[in-house]
Design a protein around this motif. Structure first.
Motif, PDB file in Angstrom:
ATOM      1  N   LYS A 304       0.865  -1.184   0.000  1.00 36.48           N
ATOM      2  CA  LYS A 304       0.000   0.000   0.000  1.00 36.48           C
ATOM      3  C   LYS A 304       0.899   1.230   0.000  1.00 36.48           C
ATOM      4  CE  LYS A 304      -4.087   1.888   2.304  1.00 36.48           C
ATOM      5  NZ  LYS A 304      -5.029   1.712   3.436  1.00 36.48           N
ATOM      6  N   SER A 306       0.640   4.405   0.156  1.00 37.13           N
ATOM      7  CA  SER A 306       0.475   5.495   1.130  1.00 37.13           C
ATOM      8  C   SER A 306       1.063   5.146   2.496  1.00 37.13           C
ATOM      9  CB  SER A 306      -1.001   5.844   1.277  1.00 37.13           C
ATOM     10  OG  SER A 306      -1.740   4.737   1.765  1.00 37.13           O
ATOM     11  N   GLU A 307       1.308   3.860   2.727  1.00 35.47           N
ATOM     12  CA  GLU A 307       1.867   3.429   4.012  1.00 35.47           C
ATOM     13  C   GLU A 307       3.281   2.876   3.875  1.00 35.47           C
ATOM     14  OE1 GLU A 307      -0.826   0.813   6.037  1.00 35.47           O
ATOM     15  OE2 GLU A 307      -2.573   2.091   5.631  1.00 35.47           O
ATOM     16  N   PRO A 310       7.011   5.004   5.958  1.00 32.09           N
ATOM     17  CA  PRO A 310       6.459   6.315   6.333  1.00 32.09           C
ATOM     18  C   PRO A 310       7.467   7.288   6.919  1.00 32.09           C
ATOM     19  CG  PRO A 310       5.794   4.624   7.908  1.00 32.09           C
ATOM     20  CD  PRO A 310       6.430   3.908   6.760  1.00 32.09           C
ATOM     21  N   ARG A 328       6.179   7.642  -5.302  1.00 30.95           N
ATOM     22  CA  ARG A 328       6.577   8.195  -4.004  1.00 30.95           C
ATOM     23  C   ARG A 328       7.377   9.472  -4.253  1.00 30.95           C
ATOM     24  NH1 ARG A 328       7.403   6.335   1.309  1.00 30.95           N
ATOM     25  NH2 ARG A 328       8.201   8.115   2.507  1.00 30.95           N
ATOM     26  N   SER A 580      -0.208  -2.766   4.067  1.00 34.11           N
ATOM     27  CA  SER A 580       1.109  -2.242   4.376  1.00 34.11           C
ATOM     28  C   SER A 580       2.150  -3.354   4.430  1.00 34.11           C
ATOM     29  CB  SER A 580       1.066  -1.521   5.729  1.00 34.11           C
ATOM     30  OG  SER A 580       2.370  -1.287   6.217  1.00 34.11           O
TER      31      SER A 580
END
Length: 597
Positions: A304, A306-307, A310, A328, A580
């Motif tokens: 994922k 977005s995760e 981080p 990214r 994730s």
């Protein structure tokens, strides 16, 4: 790879150019560019070229049984040798049969030159027999496409296509040549003038960006070198080794980068991604600095997005500016050739290190603990059949790092990436981005043509093998003695694994009936014999080594080994799609996390 320069044919003393046919111009252009081998199959719109091809012996033509085989063979040739692979097809269905291989080469940055015949220019646009707009069809999956209607334009088109395919980010280029252009006569001028005003690959990176990346390396506590297939395409493995050893930073190599950094090196954590090692997956996820070298943050690596990682600052190095920050956002974007950038980064790190000494001790303590807790392994099947991981591991151990391993797509692909130890670049060939079933056998064939002194294995599944196994005839007739290991679990294994895990075991249309408790349809040993290959069936662990050794000792024909393996074997570790990377599962019910320190 040679590139033609701009000539001045009108200079004083220049002789008059020779008048030759368009077909001869294609051949002469390829020869001038250093091409020695091509893969193809004739048809009506490309007959003039094939007539000229028969009258010369400078270029070897391998007659394939299907155009897709020609395309994948050219890919395998290129990926094993760092040379441009060349595939030839006729118009219409001949050209469209190349599309899958062209798309595959586009996704994996393989330098491929596809030359297709086209109907007479006077017939174009009339829906003539076997007419297809292959330039339009392939526009989204090529670096560029050329339509050639005049014989005099052929040398420049072929030279330009070769130059585009082999420079910058490598990739496929199509040259579509009408039948009348092949037949007509024209002056042959070499080298031709290349008129490519919009094509200016950036290879040298901005120095300040490299210095910024070096400073980040010095300041980081948990850095990772995230290495993608671009390092192999850039022939930058030696530079990568020097950078890694100079910095002491852990290295992960993606599916496309296996062999870019030696598996035996203590800094190598393995492959990241959906089926990567736990240390590699969590190293990226928990890092504070990712130096991405020729990688594109593919969804199979990030999970994922977005995760993903981080807390990491991102340095993204890529020769293709379109890849920078596509998935990214890069904190330090560096556009340039990986070979040059990595060398510059090593120098810049040495200079930055003089001001402050980096400390990665705690990071390595954590990573080494992960290595100890979660080593790569497998369980013996409960059904008493062969463990596919054991078979593939023994193929790698008995063949050694100088061999070439071309995998199909699916479970066997992941096991081959995991359990064979890769110590050098260009030893591992696979379809990464497109995930093309049927890639393995023709790619292995192309690799063997490019590297005839190396042992070349096609590691294939029973599903993949049935898509392109007709190229065994090509191998037998042309004395291309590849070894084929069919990891036969009598099913479409990766789909079956997902059905087991995510669809409550509903195995919908994934049984291939190639073995186990059913009649073997087809019988791969009989099929091998029909194609003039040596066929062997292995059903017990004590037969594995002898079969592999016999294959290695047989070099007068192809060898096909049907390894009947458990259909319940699964690929672990695994990050389920859409979650994730922190949820990586070491086995079905075990998801290690940062807290397991």
């Amino acid at each position: 790879m040679p590139s033609p320069s701009t000539p001045n044919p009108s200079a004083a003393g220049a002789s008059e150019p020779e008048i030759i046919s368009g077909s001869d111009a294609i051949l002469r252009s390829l020869s001038k560019l250093g091409v020695t081998d091509v893969f193809g199959i004739p048809g009506g719109a490309v007959i003039p070229f094939y007539d000229a091809l028969m009258a010369q012996d400078a270029i070897r033509h391998i007659l394939v049984r299907h155009e897709q085989g020609a395309g994948h063979a050219a890919e395998g040739y290129a990926s094993a040798s760092n040379r441009v692979g060349v595939a030839i097809a006729t118009s219409g269905p001949g050209a469209t049969n190349l599309v899958t291989a062209i798309a595959d080469a586009y996704m994996d940055s393989v330098p491929l030159l596809a030359i297709t015949g086209q109907v007479f220019s006077t017939l174009m646009g009339t829906d003539a027999f076997q007419e297809a707009d292959i330039v339009g069809i392939t526009m989204p999956i090529t670096k560029h496409s050329f339509l050639v209607r005049r014989a005099e334009d052929i040398p420049a088109a072929v030279a330009s296509a070769y130059h585009i395919a082999s420079t910058g980010r490598p990739g496929p280029v199509l040259v579509d040549i009408t039948k009348d252009a092949q037949q007509n006569m024209a002056p042959f001028i070499w080298p031709p003038k290349l008129d490519l005003p919009g094509y200016r690959p950036i290879t040298k990176a901005h120095g300040k960006q490299v210095q910024a990346a070096a400073q980040l390396l010095v300041d980081a506590k948990k850095p990772v070198l995230y290495v993608g297939g671009g390092v192999i395409r850039a022939r930058a493995s030696a530079e990568l080794l020097e950078l890694a050893e100079a910095t002491g930073v852990p290295v992960v190599t993606t599916l496309m980068a296996r062999g870019a950094f030696p598996d035996s090196h203590t800094q190598h954590l393995g492959m990241p991604g959906m089926h990567g090692t736990v240390p590699a997956v969590l190293a990226l996820q928990e890092s504070d600095l990712i130096i991405s070298l020729g990688a594109r943050f593919d969804d199979r690596v990030t999970g994922k997005a977005s995760e993903f990682a981080p807390n990491a600052t991102i340095v993204h190095v890529d020769v293709d500016p379109a890849e920078i920050s596509k998935i990214r956002m890069a904190d330090v974007p560096i556009v340039g050739d990986a070979k040059d950038v990595i060398a510059d980064l090593t120098v810049a790190f040495a200079q930055a290190k003089a001001e402050a000494t980096p400390d990665y001790a705690d990071w390595w303590t954590y990573l080494n603990n992960l290595r100890e807790k979660f080593p790569l392994g497998y369980s013996e099947p409960a059904d008493g059949l062969l463990a596919p991981q054991y078979v593939i591991k023994r193929i790698g151990e008995l063949t050694g790092p100088e061999g070439i391993y071309a995998a199909g797509v699916g479970q066997h692909q992941m096991w081959a990436a995991q359990f064979i130890k890769y110590e050098r670049p260009n030893a591992w060939l696979n379809s990464g981005g497109a995930g093309t079933m049927g890639y393995s056998v023709p790619a292995a064939m192309g690799a063997k043509v490019a590297e005839p002194d190396r042992v070349v294995w096609s590691i294939d599944g029973d599903g993949c093998f049935q898509m392109t196994n007709q190229e065994l005839a090509t191998c037998t007739i042309n004395n291309i003695p590849i070894k084929v290991a069919i990891i036969n679990n009598s099913s479409l294994g990766m789909v079956r694994q997902w059905q087991t895990l995510f669809y409550d075991g509903r195995h919908s249309f994934t049984d291939l009936n190639t073995g186990h408790d059913t009649a073997m349809i087809p019988d791969f040993v009989k099929m091998a014999d029909a194609y003039g290959a040596l066929g062997i069936r292995v059903t017990r662990a004590d037969q594995v080594d002898d079969a592999i050794k016999l294959a290695l000792a047989t070099n007068d024909r192809p060898v096909v080994i049907d390894f009947v393996v458990s259909r319940d074997a699964m690929v672990w570790p695994m990050v389920p799609q859409g979650v994730s990377n922190s949820q990586v599962q070491y086995a079905k019910d075990h998801a290690p996390t940062w807290e397991e320190e």
